[in-house]
Motif scaffolding. Structure first.
Motif, PDB file in Angstrom:
ATOM      1  N   GLU A 175       0.818  -1.219   0.000  1.00 25.16           N
ATOM      2  CA  GLU A 175       0.000   0.000   0.000  1.00 25.16           C
ATOM      3  C   GLU A 175       0.849   1.266   0.000  1.00 25.16           C
ATOM      4  O   GLU A 175       0.374   2.339  -0.333  1.00 25.16           O
ATOM      5  CB  GLU A 175      -0.919   0.047   1.236  1.00 25.16           C
ATOM      6  CG  GLU A 175      -1.936  -1.070   1.319  1.00 25.16           C
ATOM      7  CD  GLU A 175      -1.352  -2.371   1.875  1.00 25.16           C
ATOM      8  OE1 GLU A 175      -0.208  -2.338   2.398  1.00 25.16           O
ATOM      9  OE2 GLU A 175      -2.011  -3.418   1.756  1.00 25.16           O
ATOM     10  N   LEU A 176       2.118   1.140   0.404  1.00 21.33           N
ATOM     11  CA  LEU A 176       2.979   2.326   0.487  1.00 21.33           C
ATOM     12  C   LEU A 176       3.669   2.596  -0.851  1.00 21.33           C
ATOM     13  O   LEU A 176       3.771   1.714  -1.696  1.00 21.33           O
ATOM     14  CB  LEU A 176       4.046   2.135   1.563  1.00 21.33           C
ATOM     15  CG  LEU A 176       3.569   2.052   3.017  1.00 21.33           C
ATOM     16  CD1 LEU A 176       4.770   1.951   3.947  1.00 21.33           C
ATOM     17  CD2 LEU A 176       2.703   3.257   3.387  1.00 21.33           C
ATOM     18  N   SER A 177       4.160   3.833  -0.996  1.00 22.93           N
ATOM     19  CA  SER A 177       4.879   4.184  -2.219  1.00 22.93           C
ATOM     20  C   SER A 177       6.242   3.486  -2.227  1.00 22.93           C
ATOM     21  O   SER A 177       6.715   2.992  -1.194  1.00 22.93           O
ATOM     22  CB  SER A 177       5.093   5.702  -2.287  1.00 22.93           C
ATOM     23  OG  SER A 177       6.066   6.087  -1.338  1.00 22.93           O
ATOM     24  N   VAL A 178       6.857   3.472  -3.397  1.00 24.17           N
ATOM     25  CA  VAL A 178       8.192   2.897  -3.541  1.00 24.17           C
ATOM     26  C   VAL A 178       9.161   3.600  -2.585  1.00 24.17           C
ATOM     27  O   VAL A 178       9.910   2.959  -1.849  1.00 24.17           O
ATOM     28  CB  VAL A 178       8.664   3.027  -5.015  1.00 24.17           C
ATOM     29  CG1 VAL A 178      10.149   2.729  -5.157  1.00 24.17           C
ATOM     30  CG2 VAL A 178       7.839   2.099  -5.907  1.00 24.17           C
ATOM     31  N   LEU A 179       9.095   4.938  -2.559  1.00 21.70           N
ATOM     32  CA  LEU A 179       9.989   5.706  -1.682  1.00 21.70           C
ATOM     33  C   LEU A 179       9.770   5.364  -0.205  1.00 21.70           C
ATOM     34  O   LEU A 179      10.734   5.148   0.534  1.00 21.70           O
ATOM     35  CB  LEU A 179       9.777   7.208  -1.900  1.00 21.70           C
ATOM     36  CG  LEU A 179      10.686   8.125  -1.073  1.00 21.70           C
ATOM     37  CD1 LEU A 179      12.134   8.034  -1.544  1.00 21.70           C
ATOM     38  CD2 LEU A 179      10.223   9.568  -1.131  1.00 21.70           C
ATOM     39  N   ASP A 180       8.509   5.301   0.212  1.00 18.18           N
ATOM     40  CA  ASP A 180       8.228   4.997   1.619  1.00 18.18           C
ATOM     41  C   ASP A 180       8.697   3.599   1.997  1.00 18.18           C
ATOM     42  O   ASP A 180       9.134   3.366   3.118  1.00 18.18           O
ATOM     43  CB  ASP A 180       6.735   5.161   1.924  1.00 18.18           C
ATOM     44  CG  ASP A 180       6.333   6.634   2.025  1.00 18.18           C
ATOM     45  OD1 ASP A 180       7.248   7.464   2.232  1.00 18.18           O
ATOM     46  OD2 ASP A 180       5.141   6.947   1.887  1.00 18.18           O
ATOM     47  N   ASN A 181       8.635   2.676   1.052  1.00 18.32           N
ATOM     48  CA  ASN A 181       9.139   1.336   1.324  1.00 18.32           C
ATOM     49  C   ASN A 181      10.650   1.339   1.557  1.00 18.32           C
ATOM     50  O   ASN A 181      11.158   0.562   2.356  1.00 18.32           O
ATOM     51  CB  ASN A 181       8.800   0.384   0.171  1.00 18.32           C
ATOM     52  CG  ASN A 181       7.533  -0.395   0.426  1.00 18.32           C
ATOM     53  OD1 ASN A 181       7.541  -1.399   1.137  1.00 18.32           O
ATOM     54  ND2 ASN A 181       6.423   0.084  -0.123  1.00 18.32           N
ATOM     55  N   VAL A 182      11.350   2.226   0.867  1.00 14.43           N
ATOM     56  CA  VAL A 182      12.789   2.349   1.098  1.00 14.43           C
ATOM     57  C   VAL A 182      13.039   3.014   2.449  1.00 14.43           C
ATOM     58  O   VAL A 182      13.915   2.605   3.204  1.00 14.43           O
ATOM     59  CB  VAL A 182      13.464   3.141  -0.041  1.00 14.43           C
ATOM     60  CG1 VAL A 182      14.931   3.385   0.265  1.00 14.43           C
ATOM     61  CG2 VAL A 182      13.322   2.384  -1.356  1.00 14.43           C
ATOM     62  N   LEU A 183      12.224   4.019   2.755  1.00 14.50           N
ATOM     63  CA  LEU A 183      12.388   4.749   4.016  1.00 14.50           C
ATOM     64  C   LEU A 183      12.233   3.845   5.242  1.00 14.50           C
ATOM     65  O   LEU A 183      12.986   3.983   6.204  1.00 14.50           O
ATOM     66  CB  LEU A 183      11.377   5.898   4.105  1.00 14.50           C
ATOM     67  CG  LEU A 183      11.739   7.134   3.294  1.00 14.50           C
ATOM     68  CD1 LEU A 183      10.557   8.074   3.183  1.00 14.50           C
ATOM     69  CD2 LEU A 183      12.932   7.849   3.925  1.00 14.50           C
ATOM     70  N   ILE A 184      11.302   2.912   5.188  1.00 15.72           N
ATOM     71  CA  ILE A 184      11.115   2.061   6.369  1.00 15.72           C
ATOM     72  C   ILE A 184      12.314   1.149   6.590  1.00 15.72           C
ATOM     73  O   ILE A 184      12.553   0.690   7.691  1.00 15.72           O
ATOM     74  CB  ILE A 184       9.817   1.204   6.315  1.00 15.72           C
ATOM     75  CG1 ILE A 184       9.768   0.381   5.043  1.00 15.72           C
ATOM     76  CG2 ILE A 184       8.587   2.055   6.509  1.00 15.72           C
ATOM     77  CD1 ILE A 184       8.651  -0.653   5.040  1.00 15.72           C
ATOM     78  N   GLY A 185      13.109   0.933   5.537  1.00 15.59           N
ATOM     79  CA  GLY A 185      14.275   0.061   5.676  1.00 15.59           C
ATOM     80  C   GLY A 185      15.394   0.705   6.443  1.00 15.59           C
ATOM     81  O   GLY A 185      16.223   0.037   7.048  1.00 15.59           O
TER      82      GLY A 185
ATOM     83  N   GLU B  66      13.894  -3.621  -2.933  1.00 16.83           N
ATOM     84  CA  GLU B  66      14.410  -4.290  -1.745  1.00 16.83           C
ATOM     85  C   GLU B  66      15.910  -4.045  -1.583  1.00 16.83           C
ATOM     86  O   GLU B  66      16.420  -3.876  -0.478  1.00 16.83           O
ATOM     87  CB  GLU B  66      14.123  -5.789  -1.856  1.00 16.83           C
ATOM     88  CG  GLU B  66      13.822  -6.401  -0.519  1.00 16.83           C
ATOM     89  CD  GLU B  66      13.822  -7.902  -0.555  1.00 16.83           C
ATOM     90  OE1 GLU B  66      14.200  -8.494  -1.583  1.00 16.83           O
ATOM     91  OE2 GLU B  66      13.476  -8.486   0.483  1.00 16.83           O
ATOM     92  N   MET B  67      16.632  -4.013  -2.708  1.00 19.97           N
ATOM     93  CA  MET B  67      18.066  -3.749  -2.634  1.00 19.97           C
ATOM     94  C   MET B  67      18.342  -2.299  -2.249  1.00 19.97           C
ATOM     95  O   MET B  67      19.262  -2.016  -1.490  1.00 19.97           O
ATOM     96  CB  MET B  67      18.746  -4.106  -3.950  1.00 19.97           C
ATOM     97  CG  MET B  67      18.749  -5.613  -4.120  1.00 19.97           C
ATOM     98  SD  MET B  67      19.698  -6.238  -5.475  1.00 19.97           S
ATOM     99  CE  MET B  67      21.281  -5.621  -5.212  1.00 19.97           C
ATOM    100  N   ALA B  68      17.524  -1.382  -2.771  1.00 17.08           N
ATOM    101  CA  ALA B  68      17.668   0.029  -2.393  1.00 17.08           C
ATOM    102  C   ALA B  68      17.514   0.175  -0.887  1.00 17.08           C
ATOM    103  O   ALA B  68      18.233   0.932  -0.227  1.00 17.08           O
ATOM    104  CB  ALA B  68      16.618   0.877  -3.116  1.00 17.08           C
ATOM    105  N   ARG B  69      16.601  -0.586  -0.321  1.00 14.99           N
ATOM    106  CA  ARG B  69      16.343  -0.527   1.112  1.00 14.99           C
ATOM    107  C   ARG B  69      17.575  -0.972   1.917  1.00 14.99           C
ATOM    108  O   ARG B  69      17.885  -0.381   2.943  1.00 14.99           O
ATOM    109  CB  ARG B  69      15.151  -1.414   1.421  1.00 14.99           C
ATOM    110  CG  ARG B  69      14.584  -1.224   2.792  1.00 14.99           C
ATOM    111  CD  ARG B  69      13.709  -2.388   3.129  1.00 14.99           C
ATOM    112  NE  ARG B  69      12.387  -2.286   2.568  1.00 14.99           N
ATOM    113  CZ  ARG B  69      11.604  -3.342   2.332  1.00 14.99           C
ATOM    114  NH1 ARG B  69      12.021  -4.554   2.578  1.00 14.99           N
ATOM    115  NH2 ARG B  69      10.407  -3.174   1.848  1.00 14.99           N
ATOM    116  N   THR B  70      18.274  -1.978   1.428  1.00 19.97           N
ATOM    117  CA  THR B  70      19.464  -2.435   2.166  1.00 19.97           C
ATOM    118  C   THR B  70      20.530  -1.339   2.215  1.00 19.97           C
ATOM    119  O   THR B  70      21.299  -1.265   3.171  1.00 19.97           O
ATOM    120  CB  THR B  70      20.109  -3.693   1.542  1.00 19.97           C
ATOM    121  OG1 THR B  70      20.640  -3.368   0.257  1.00 19.97           O
ATOM    122  CG2 THR B  70      19.139  -4.845   1.438  1.00 19.97           C
ATOM    123  N   LEU B  71      20.564  -0.483   1.180  1.00 21.77           N
ATOM    124  CA  LEU B  71      21.604   0.555   1.130  1.00 21.77           C
ATOM    125  C   LEU B  71      21.391   1.629   2.189  1.00 21.77           C
ATOM    126  O   LEU B  71      22.321   2.338   2.562  1.00 21.77           O
ATOM    127  CB  LEU B  71      21.642   1.197  -0.255  1.00 21.77           C
ATOM    128  CG  LEU B  71      21.945   0.234  -1.402  1.00 21.77           C
ATOM    129  CD1 LEU B  71      21.971   0.973  -2.719  1.00 21.77           C
ATOM    130  CD2 LEU B  71      23.273  -0.479  -1.157  1.00 21.77           C
TER     131      LEU B  71
END
Ligand SMILES: Nc1ncnc2c1ncn2[C@@H]1O[C@H](COP(=O)(O)OP(=O)(O)O)[C@@H](O)[C@H]1O
Ligand SMILES: [Mg+2]
Length: 272
Positions: free
Chosen positions: A108-118, A177-182
């Motif tokens: 439900e969240l945006s791509v950016l918000d999914n990275v932010l939660i990481g 998912e990889m962006a989130r790890t960074l």
């Protein structure tokens, strides 16, 4: 060359089944290291033992989060940590981040918000100051969003930042998912079957991305793969396992030639 991760004598059983049996290997500083094996060999279990999702029955997982690395003489250095028994959130804070075999996103969240939660691990502003919208918190949030956009841009999906994550194609969700790890400023990134579900050209792009991440962030990558193509293309060294046991260690060329590795894959069950 020194190591960032050293797995020593890892063993774990599920019921009567020995999923890992006295397994040892090391990942060097800035190395892309592959862990391969047939389905059911224990790759994901290694992963879960390193990140402390599972507590191994025996063995150690030495990790060097600081500048000081584990030297080959067996000295662990003053800042080395045995991760066994450490809580998962602390493992992440040390700079060891993972992706999952199945992509984990909040649709439900945006791509950016999914990275932010990481990247919540180094989000210093407290929940209270965020709620009160104190200037310090706003500034930190802005820096944080900037960092997330950079991570998306690094993975060439920044143009999708404000779109909803749920509807994105599989390849995009993998990149997300990889962006989130960074965001966690990784020392070591562990990727569990990142090529699964990708087509040939997407897999080639992934190989480039993995190398770029290593070069740009100066981190090590531990790649867990069933598929031989990606590991052969991108890894400096590869460890092969079968039935939870060490099988062979070497360069991609050496592993490709190894009779034990061929036999293990030939013996693989068809129903997997
Ligand atoms: N939580 C668990 N409970 C019971 N058995 C498990 C669990 N996790 C893994 N196993 C078993 O351990 C073995 C190795 O599994 P896994 O690590 O997932 O293999 P791979 O990732 O190499 O395909 C398999 O036989 C699997 O069924
Ligand atoms: Mg697996």
């Amino acid at each position: 060359m020194s190591d960032v991760l050293r797995v020593e004598g890892l063993s774990i059983s599920f019921g009567g089944l020995k999923a890992l049996d006295d397994l040892s290997f090391s990942v060097a500083d800035t190395e892309v290291f592959g862990l391969i094996g047939p389905n059911g060999a224990g790759k994901t279990t290694v992963f879960n033992c390193i990140t402390q999702f599972y507590r191994p029955d025996a063995g150690a997982v030495w990790f060097a989060p600081g500048a000081e690395r584990l030297d080959r003489a067996g000295h662990h250095g003053s800042d080395a940590i045995d991760l066994v028994g450490e809580p998962v959130h602390r493992v992440i804070r040390y700079g060891l981040v993972r992706t999952f075999q199945n992509v984990e996103i909040i649709p439900e969240l945006s791509v950016l918000d999914n990275v932010l939660i990481g990247g919540h691990v180094d989000f210093k502003a407290s929940m209270l100051s965020q709620m009160l919208r104190l200037p310090g918190a706003r500034k930190e949030e802005a820096q944080y969003r900037e960092k997330a956009r950079e991570a998306l841009s690094f993975l060439s999906i920044d143009h999708l930042a404000d779109q909803i994550a749920g509807g994105q194609p599989y390849g995009v969700r993998k990149r997300l998912e990889m962006a989130r790890t960074l965001m966690a400023e990784p020392r070591l990134i562990i990727l569990d079957e990142p090529a699964a579900g990708l087509n040939e050209s997407e897999t080639e792009q992934l190989a480039d991305t993995i190398r770029q991440i290593r070069d740009r962030f100066g981190c090590s990558v531990l790649l867990v793969e069933h598929d031989m193509g990606l590991v052969m293309n991108v890894c400096d060294r590869i460890c092969a396992i079968s039935f939870g046991k060490f099988l062979a260690l070497g360069t991609p060329e050496e592993i490709q030639r190894d009779v034990r590795v061929h036999e293990a894959y030939l013996g693989e069950r068809d129903d997997d």
